[in-house]
Design a protein around this motif. Structure first.
Motif, short mmCIF file in Angstrom:
data_model
loop_
_atom_site.label_atom_id
_atom_site.label_comp_id
_atom_site.label_asym_id
_atom_site.label_seq_id
_atom_site.Cartn_x
_atom_site.Cartn_y
_atom_site.Cartn_z
N LEU A 22 0.82 -1.21 0.00
CA LEU A 22 0.00 0.00 0.00
C LEU A 22 0.85 1.26 0.00
O LEU A 22 0.58 2.22 -0.72
N SER A 23 1.89 1.29 0.83
CA SER A 23 2.73 2.49 0.90
C SER A 23 3.56 2.67 -0.37
O SER A 23 3.83 3.80 -0.77
N TRP A 24 3.96 1.59 -1.01
CA TRP A 24 4.74 1.69 -2.25
C TRP A 24 3.89 2.31 -3.36
O TRP A 24 4.39 3.07 -4.18
N ASN A 25 2.60 2.01 -3.40
CA ASN A 25 1.74 2.48 -4.47
C ASN A 25 1.03 3.79 -4.16
O ASN A 25 0.26 4.27 -4.98
N SER A 26 1.27 4.38 -3.02
CA SER A 26 0.56 5.61 -2.67
C SER A 26 1.39 6.83 -3.03
O SER A 26 2.61 6.76 -3.18
N ASP A 27 0.70 7.95 -3.17
CA ASP A 27 1.37 9.22 -3.45
C ASP A 27 1.55 10.05 -2.19
O ASP A 27 2.37 10.96 -2.15
N LYS A 28 0.75 9.76 -1.15
CA LYS A 28 0.84 10.49 0.11
C LYS A 28 0.78 9.50 1.26
O LYS A 28 0.05 8.51 1.20
N LEU A 29 1.54 9.78 2.32
CA LEU A 29 1.57 8.92 3.50
C LEU A 29 1.44 9.77 4.76
O LEU A 29 2.10 10.79 4.89
N ARG A 30 0.60 9.34 5.68
CA ARG A 30 0.53 9.97 7.00
C ARG A 30 1.57 9.30 7.88
O ARG A 30 1.82 8.12 7.77
N PHE A 31 2.17 10.07 8.76
CA PHE A 31 3.15 9.49 9.66
C PHE A 31 3.11 10.17 11.01
O PHE A 31 2.62 11.29 11.16
N GLY A 52 10.39 10.82 -7.56
CA GLY A 52 10.42 9.66 -6.67
C GLY A 52 10.89 9.96 -5.26
O GLY A 52 10.86 9.07 -4.42
N THR A 53 11.32 11.17 -4.98
CA THR A 53 11.74 11.51 -3.62
C THR A 53 10.53 11.91 -2.78
O THR A 53 9.50 12.31 -3.32
N TRP A 54 10.67 11.80 -1.47
CA TRP A 54 9.58 12.14 -0.55
C TRP A 54 9.91 13.46 0.14
O TRP A 54 11.06 13.73 0.46
N GLU A 55 8.89 14.28 0.37
CA GLU A 55 9.07 15.53 1.11
C GLU A 55 7.86 15.74 2.00
O GLU A 55 6.79 15.18 1.77
N ILE A 56 8.03 16.58 3.01
CA ILE A 56 6.94 16.89 3.93
C ILE A 56 5.94 17.78 3.22
O ILE A 56 6.30 18.79 2.63
N ASP A 57 4.68 17.38 3.26
CA ASP A 57 3.61 18.13 2.61
C ASP A 57 3.04 19.12 3.61
O ASP A 57 2.46 18.74 4.61
N GLN A 58 3.22 20.41 3.35
CA GLN A 58 2.76 21.43 4.28
C GLN A 58 1.66 22.30 3.69
O GLN A 58 1.36 23.36 4.21
#
Length: 68
Positions: A22-31, A52-58
Motif C-alpha cells: 500500500l505504501s509503495w503504491n501511494s502518493d501520500k503517507l501519514r506518519f 520519486g523523492t519524498w518531502e513533507i507536505d505542508q
C-alpha cells in the motif's frame, strides 16, 4: 518441523507485506514520528515528488485545515 515454522513466518508476515505494498503504491503517507533534523514529536503528511523523492507536505488544502 522446519516446514511448519516457515509457514508460520509467512502467515505472520502478511500484514507487513500488505502495508508495504500500500505504501509503495501511494502518493501520500501519514506518519507519526520525529521531525527531520530535530527531536520534536510530529504528525504529518509526506508526498511523493515526480522524481520519486519524498518531502513533507505542508499545504493546508491537503490537510483539510481551515485558516481563520
Amino acid at each position: 518441523m522446519i516446514k511448519a515454522f516457515c509457514q508460520v513466518i509467512n502467515i505472520c508476515s502478511i500484514p507487513m507485506s500488505y502495508q508495504a505494498i500500500l505504501s509503495w503504491n501511494s502518493d501520500k503517507l501519514r506518519f507519526i514520528g520525529k521531525y527531520p533534523g530535530t527531536s520534536i514529536k510530529w504528525t504529518g503528511l509526506m508526498k511523493r515528488n515526480p522524481d520519486g523523492t519524498w518531502e513533507i507536505d505542508q499545504s493546508p488544502e491537503d490537510h483539510n485545515v481551515f485558516i481563520v
